[in-house]
Design a protein around this motif. Structure first.
Motif, PDB file in Angstrom:
ATOM      1  N   SER A  69       0.825  -1.203   0.000  1.00 22.77           N
ATOM      2  CA  SER A  69       0.000   0.000   0.000  1.00 22.77           C
ATOM      3  C   SER A  69       0.861   1.255   0.000  1.00 22.77           C
ATOM      4  N   GLN A  70       0.392   2.232  -0.732  1.00 22.96           N
ATOM      5  CA  GLN A  70       0.985   3.572  -0.731  1.00 22.96           C
ATOM      6  C   GLN A  70      -0.162   4.568  -0.825  1.00 22.96           C
ATOM      7  N   LYS A 123      -1.272   8.234  -2.811  1.00 23.48           N
ATOM      8  CA  LYS A 123      -0.943   8.879  -4.082  1.00 23.48           C
ATOM      9  C   LYS A 123       0.021  10.048  -3.919  1.00 23.48           C
ATOM     10  N   TYR A 157       4.902   5.797  -5.230  1.00 22.61           N
ATOM     11  CA  TYR A 157       3.747   5.715  -6.131  1.00 22.61           C
ATOM     12  C   TYR A 157       4.056   6.456  -7.433  1.00 22.61           C
ATOM     13  N   ARG A 158       4.582   7.660  -7.328  1.00 18.55           N
ATOM     14  CA  ARG A 158       4.904   8.446  -8.538  1.00 18.55           C
ATOM     15  C   ARG A 158       6.002   7.767  -9.355  1.00 18.55           C
ATOM     16  N   PHE A 210      -2.605  -0.651 -10.275  1.00 22.97           N
ATOM     17  CA  PHE A 210      -2.703   0.292  -9.168  1.00 22.97           C
ATOM     18  C   PHE A 210      -4.175   0.273  -8.765  1.00 22.97           C
ATOM     19  N   VAL A 226      -3.704   3.346  -2.243  1.00 19.10           N
ATOM     20  CA  VAL A 226      -3.636   2.534  -3.450  1.00 19.10           C
ATOM     21  C   VAL A 226      -2.914   1.236  -3.092  1.00 19.10           C
ATOM     22  N   ILE A 240      -0.688  -1.453  -4.631  1.00 13.78           N
ATOM     23  CA  ILE A 240       0.170  -1.619  -5.801  1.00 13.78           C
ATOM     24  C   ILE A 240       0.421  -3.114  -5.981  1.00 13.78           C
TER      25      ILE A 240
END
Length: 151
Positions: free
Chosen positions: A66-67, A69, A74-75, A106, A138, A140
């Motif tokens: 999990s991250q 945004k 995430y980026r 995602f 999110v 991942i």
């Protein structure tokens, strides 16, 4: 490069996806089921490596973490979906599993069901305790493509 935005539940399990389970030797499945942290490495905007420890889950095919945004990882993965992770055995620091793969989804987690499941696994609590107002969680999803191990 823009990473994929399809949810795993929206796409069929491909033969290549099914093979990912066989990539990870059975004698290392205990690490994937453990509460050890996975150190996830991505590639930053200027080519620099970026690594952080994270909670993770594994369903026998995919590794998820999990991250939000707003986070750099995430980026990084939106731009370049390649990822490497390592998990060190908490009982034997000379035993580890390394997994290299690609982010294949995602999955938005607006009700925080995935991050809450990780809080249950790692903390023994029902709700993720560090959610902040405005966080967009999110999950991942990583498809393993190569592994190495020791110990």
């Amino acid at each position: 490069m823009q990473g994929p935005s399809v949810h795993t539940s929206d796409r069929p399990l491909l033969d290549s996806d099914k093979r990912s389970n066989r990539l990870i030797p059975e004698e290392y499945h205990d690490l994937l089921a453990s509460t050890a942290l996975a150190h996830i490495a991505t590639i930053g905007a200027h080519g620099e490596p970026q690594s952080t420890p994270v909670w993770f889950g594994w369903d026998g095919t995919y590794i998820r973490f999990s991250q939000t945004k707003r986070q750099q990882k995430y980026r990084n993965l939106l731009r370049d979906p390649r990822v490497a992770l390592s998990i060190v055995d908490p009982l034997n620091p000379y035993r580890y599993l390394e997994v290299r793969g690609t982010v294949v989804a995602f999955d938005d987690d607006p009700d925080r069901s995935f991050v809450d499941s990780m809080a249950r696994k790692y903390l023994g609590v029902d709700r993720y305790p560090w959610h902040r107002e405005g966080d967009e969680h999110v999950a991942i999803v990583i498809l393993p493509q190569h592994t190495s191990q020791m110990g």
